[in-house]
Design a protein around this motif. Structure first.
Motif, PDB file in Angstrom:
ATOM      1  N   GLY A 133       1.277  -1.248   0.049  1.00 51.05           N
ATOM      2  CA  GLY A 133      -0.006   0.072   0.053  1.00 51.05           C
ATOM      3  C   GLY A 133       0.938   0.691  -0.263  1.00 51.05           C
ATOM      4  N   LYS A 134       2.144   1.288   0.113  1.00 49.35           N
ATOM      5  CA  LYS A 134       3.191   2.389   0.488  1.00 49.35           C
ATOM      6  C   LYS A 134       3.744   2.710  -1.190  1.00 49.35           C
ATOM      7  N   LEU A 135       4.165   3.736  -1.431  1.00 47.12           N
ATOM      8  CA  LEU A 135       4.612   3.852  -3.085  1.00 47.12           C
ATOM      9  C   LEU A 135       5.666   4.707  -2.373  1.00 47.12           C
ATOM     10  N   ALA A 136       6.780   5.060  -1.867  1.00 41.62           N
ATOM     11  CA  ALA A 136       7.337   5.171  -1.227  1.00 41.62           C
ATOM     12  C   ALA A 136       8.007   5.317   0.533  1.00 41.62           C
ATOM     13  N   PRO A 137       8.097   3.657   0.602  1.00 43.96           N
ATOM     14  CA  PRO A 137       8.291   2.893   1.887  1.00 43.96           C
ATOM     15  C   PRO A 137      10.030   3.598   2.364  1.00 43.96           C
ATOM     16  N   TYR A 138      10.569   3.257   1.610  1.00 47.67           N
ATOM     17  CA  TYR A 138      12.137   3.962   1.512  1.00 47.67           C
ATOM     18  C   TYR A 138      12.407   6.044   1.321  1.00 47.67           C
ATOM     19  N   PRO A 139      11.445   6.426   1.896  1.00 44.23           N
ATOM     20  CA  PRO A 139      11.190   8.079   1.292  1.00 44.23           C
ATOM     21  C   PRO A 139      12.742   8.474   0.856  1.00 44.23           C
ATOM     22  N   LEU A 140      13.668   8.646   1.733  1.00 47.50           N
ATOM     23  CA  LEU A 140      15.006   8.707   1.406  1.00 47.50           C
ATOM     24  C   LEU A 140      15.998   8.544   0.152  1.00 47.50           C
ATOM     25  N   TYR A 141      15.267   6.604   0.460  1.00 43.31           N
ATOM     26  CA  TYR A 141      15.991   6.409  -1.274  1.00 43.31           C
ATOM     27  C   TYR A 141      16.014   6.826  -2.186  1.00 43.31           C
ATOM     28  N   SER A 142      14.229   6.758  -2.232  1.00 50.17           N
ATOM     29  CA  SER A 142      13.366   7.177  -3.247  1.00 50.17           C
ATOM     30  C   SER A 142      12.735   8.700  -3.722  1.00 50.17           C
ATOM     31  N   TYR A 143      14.209   9.398  -2.550  1.00 49.83           N
ATOM     32  CA  TYR A 143      13.704  10.864  -3.349  1.00 49.83           C
ATOM     33  C   TYR A 143      15.216  11.375  -3.713  1.00 49.83           C
ATOM     34  N   GLN A 144      16.133  10.574  -3.980  1.00 45.66           N
ATOM     35  CA  GLN A 144      17.475  10.783  -4.598  1.00 45.66           C
ATOM     36  C   GLN A 144      17.162  10.789  -6.804  1.00 45.66           C
ATOM     37  N   LEU A 154      17.220  13.895  -9.189  1.00 42.17           N
ATOM     38  CA  LEU A 154      17.424  13.637 -10.412  1.00 42.17           C
ATOM     39  C   LEU A 154      16.718  12.973 -11.114  1.00 42.17           C
ATOM     40  N   PRO A 155      16.161  13.254 -11.639  1.00 50.80           N
ATOM     41  CA  PRO A 155      14.899  12.413 -12.711  1.00 50.80           C
ATOM     42  C   PRO A 155      16.186  11.036 -13.705  1.00 50.80           C
ATOM     43  N   PHE A 156      17.055  11.410 -14.228  1.00 47.99           N
ATOM     44  CA  PHE A 156      17.767  11.014 -15.175  1.00 47.99           C
ATOM     45  C   PHE A 156      18.407   9.509 -14.089  1.00 47.99           C
ATOM     46  N   LEU A 157      18.595  10.176 -12.975  1.00 49.85           N
ATOM     47  CA  LEU A 157      19.070   8.654 -12.485  1.00 49.85           C
ATOM     48  C   LEU A 157      19.057   7.297 -12.738  1.00 49.85           C
ATOM     49  N   GLN A 158      17.780   7.331 -12.980  1.00 54.53           N
ATOM     50  CA  GLN A 158      16.871   5.782 -13.160  1.00 54.53           C
ATOM     51  C   GLN A 158      17.263   5.567 -14.335  1.00 54.53           C
ATOM     52  N   LYS A 159      18.080   6.039 -14.578  1.00 57.27           N
ATOM     53  CA  LYS A 159      18.056   5.497 -16.201  1.00 57.27           C
ATOM     54  C   LYS A 159      19.549   4.798 -16.409  1.00 57.27           C
ATOM     55  N   PHE A 160      20.865   5.375 -15.442  1.00 61.78           N
ATOM     56  CA  PHE A 160      21.695   4.850 -15.241  1.00 61.78           C
ATOM     57  C   PHE A 160      21.587   4.109 -13.974  1.00 61.78           C
ATOM     58  N   VAL A 161      21.421   3.826 -12.489  1.00 60.31           N
ATOM     59  CA  VAL A 161      20.710   3.493 -11.564  1.00 60.31           C
ATOM     60  C   VAL A 161      20.055   2.860 -11.725  1.00 60.31           C
ATOM     61  N   PRO A 162      19.379   1.652 -11.893  1.00 62.71           N
ATOM     62  CA  PRO A 162      18.061   0.998 -11.499  1.00 62.71           C
ATOM     63  C   PRO A 162      18.001   0.749 -10.098  1.00 62.71           C
ATOM     64  N   PRO A 163      15.766   1.323 -10.039  1.00 57.45           N
ATOM     65  CA  PRO A 163      15.823   1.333  -8.702  1.00 57.45           C
ATOM     66  C   PRO A 163      15.938   0.173  -8.147  1.00 57.45           C
ATOM     67  N   ASP A 164      16.032  -0.231  -6.744  1.00 60.74           N
ATOM     68  CA  ASP A 164      16.069  -1.578  -5.907  1.00 60.74           C
ATOM     69  C   ASP A 164      14.632  -1.855  -5.912  1.00 60.74           C
ATOM     70  N   GLN A 165      14.059  -2.789  -6.445  1.00 60.64           N
ATOM     71  CA  GLN A 165      12.634  -3.370  -6.445  1.00 60.64           C
ATOM     72  C   GLN A 165      12.109  -3.878  -4.549  1.00 60.64           C
ATOM     73  N   GLY A 222       9.635   0.844 -13.273  1.00 59.61           N
ATOM     74  CA  GLY A 222       9.244   0.497 -15.213  1.00 59.61           C
ATOM     75  C   GLY A 222       9.399   2.039 -15.482  1.00 59.61           C
ATOM     76  N   LEU A 223       9.111   3.151 -15.128  1.00 63.18           N
ATOM     77  CA  LEU A 223       8.791   4.402 -15.232  1.00 63.18           C
ATOM     78  C   LEU A 223       9.298   5.505 -15.500  1.00 63.18           C
ATOM     79  N   ALA A 224       8.940   5.627 -13.662  1.00 67.52           N
ATOM     80  CA  ALA A 224       9.398   6.759 -12.869  1.00 67.52           C
ATOM     81  C   ALA A 224       9.163   6.926 -11.371  1.00 67.52           C
ATOM     82  N   ILE A 225       9.434   6.693 -10.627  1.00 65.86           N
ATOM     83  CA  ILE A 225       9.094   7.522  -9.138  1.00 65.86           C
ATOM     84  C   ILE A 225       7.876   8.771  -8.923  1.00 65.86           C
ATOM     85  N   GLY A 226       6.499   8.322  -8.747  1.00 64.59           N
ATOM     86  CA  GLY A 226       5.906   9.675  -8.615  1.00 64.59           C
ATOM     87  C   GLY A 226       5.056   9.550 -10.196  1.00 64.59           C
ATOM     88  N   ASN A 227       4.773  10.112  -9.548  1.00 68.12           N
ATOM     89  CA  ASN A 227       4.280  11.663 -10.982  1.00 68.12           C
ATOM     90  C   ASN A 227       4.419  12.806 -11.314  1.00 68.12           C
TER      91      ASN A 227
END
Length: 487
Positions: free
Chosen positions: A243-254, A258-269, A278-283
């Motif tokens: 039910g949580k969209l960012a259970p680790y908020p400090l991890y998600s905040y990076q 830096l939205p383009f970071l996701q292209k180079f360092v895929p998030p921990d699933q 698969g897309l982007a964290i948040g809207n």
């Protein structure tokens, strides 16, 4: 839950502390400063079942949907004493605050606080906390039909923000300057989500000194709705983690910062939902803006474009280049009867799928589904769209039904007499729904506002409005108001 209950349980005490601290600070250090205090009364009625479009659009959530209302407000604004010292040197430090309380009676009684903030300025930078009326994007801020991404259409939300209120010159000659900011906000319990957050940042650069005849400005703003919890989405493992969209908020905040970071360092699933990974964290959404200003001998011309984006690839592929807000403002320096003309054209039918009528394969069938998101549903706050008021959704379930549209808008401003001014606004729109749910509805909405200043303290206003078409019900409305400066 009504708005007053929301304030009482969540924010009113905090805002009271802000204002109490500001009163102490000003009482101790700036006794010579006097705040501007206003009171006002307003009443409105209409022939339809709801408020006319031009009364509720860009109103910061202040007006009801009900056809008849009366309201009273008290507004206190304490600006900085002066940005400059006697020797024209910039003061390094200053404080200010603002608050507005409004009580309204329509089909229900509401107590609203559209503004309650304290601000601190250090040289060119400002830090503020609370609720504050704002808009984002390059446009004719006074007479625009509404900035694409953040138009002042919804009630201001609680935020902490650091920014440059004005453009800051680089170098002694000031031919290049910038405007930048970063903020963090709280949506609270809203729609299908609760406890989700707002992230905003922007950077604009301007070529040309403030008094230059030609100025070119370009920049980008990035807006993110992220985090929070949803019982509705809890069962879908793809969309949330329990039910949580960012259970680790400090991890998600990076990945928010830096939205383009996701292209180079895929998030921990294991730390973000699969949908986000698969897309982007948040809207994540925003606009790229460009403006050109020219100062003639008797006129000032401002040409601007706000280019929306939802997928970054639409920007670098130019797939949705025809979408966005296109505007032209002409101000007459010595004008009386006509002082300002603003014309705008908005288009959002492409959404990256078609470019000037040609299908774009580079989007792989995906579209920039403006102001809609699979988790957060719509780009809204307190049941009001945050961006342009012309994109609509279906109330409480938050699913948009009209984000493919085009409209033409015209605004005129001038003086009929030395103390009597007018503002005329007209818009004609064609509305096509969404790619998944088509409609074909046209709409005209017009408004004429007359304002009369009596003496140094009283301002009277009358606004006549009309809606005609198939998107909204036929409607004629009238609003009368009186404002007095008490101090």
């Amino acid at each position: 839950m009504d708005i007053w209950s929301y304030y009482a349980k969540n924010r009113l005490a905090l805002l009271g502390v802000f204002l109490g601290l500001s009163a102490v600070v000003f009482g101790q250090h700036q006794k010579s400063l006097k705040p501007a205090i206003y009171m006002g009364l307003e009443a409105g009625l209409s022939s339809g079942d709801s408020t006319p479009f031009w009364l509720r659009a860009k109103d910061y959530g202040q007006y009801p949907d009900a056809p008849h209302f009366v309201q009273a407000y008290l507004d206190i604004q304490q600006d900085y004493d002066s940005l400059f010292q006697k020797n024209s040197a910039l003061k390094p430090f200053s404080l200010g605050y603002g608050a507005q309380a409004l009580i309204q009676q329509s089909d229900q009684t509401r107590l609203i606080m559209p503004e309650a903030f304290i601000k601190l300025r250090y040289k060119h930078w400002e830090l503020y906390g609370g609720r504050r009326k704002e808009m984002f994007g390059l446009a004719d801020t006074t007479h625009t039909s509404g900035s694409y991404i953040w138009s002042g259409n919804a009630l201001p939300m609680p935020k902490i923000q650091i920014h440059t209120p004005n453009y800051v010159a680089l170098g002694k000659k000031g031919r290049i300057s910038f405007n930048a900011g970063l903020s963090h906000g709280w949506f609270g319990k809203d729609s299908v989500m609760q406890g989700h957050l707002l992230h905003q940042k922007w950077l604009y650069g301007r070529i040309g000194q403030p008094n230059a005849k030609v100025q070119i400005t370009v920049g980008i703003n990035h807006q993110v709705m992220w985090g929070g919890y949803s019982e509705i989405l809890e069962a879908g493992e793809k969309y949330t983690l329990d039910g949580k969209l960012a259970p680790y908020p400090l991890y998600s905040y990076q990945y928010i910062l830096l939205p383009f970071l996701q292209k180079f360092v895929p998030p921990d699933q294991t730390k973000v939902p699969g949908y986000d990974g698969g897309l982007a964290i948040g809207n994540q959404l925003g606009s790229v803006d460009l403006s050109f200003l020219f100062k003639g001998e008797n006129t000032v011309w401002l040409l601007y474009k706000q280019q929306p984006y939802d997928f970054a690839r639409s920007l670098y592929n130019l797939n949705n280049i025809e979408d966005g807000l296109h505007g032209l403002r002409v101000s007459f320096i010595n004008g009386q009867l006509l002082q300002n003309i603003t014309g705008e054209f908005f288009y959002s039918k492409s959404q990256g799928r078609y470019r000037f009528g040609k299908l774009q394969d580079s989007n792989y069938g995906e579209i920039d589904n403006y102001f809609f998101h699979g988790q957060y549903q719509s780009w809204s706050y307190q049941n009001q769209i945050l961006g342009t008021p012309f994109i609509l959704f279906e109330g409480q379930n938050q699913r948009r039904f009209n984000n493919r549209l085009k409209y033409c808008y015209l605004s005129l401003k001038g003086n009929l007499k030395p103390k009597l001014t007018y503002v005329l606004k007209q818009v004609y729109s064609q509305n096509f729904g969404t790619y998944s749910r088509s409609i074909d509805l046209s709409q005209y909405s017009g408004s004429l506002q007359l304002r009369y200043k009596s003496g140094a303290s009283n301002l009277f206003s009358a606004q006549f409005m009309m809606d005609s078409g198939t998107l909204y019900d036929q409607n004629i409305g009238l609003s009368l108001s009186w404002q007095r400066r008490l101090y």
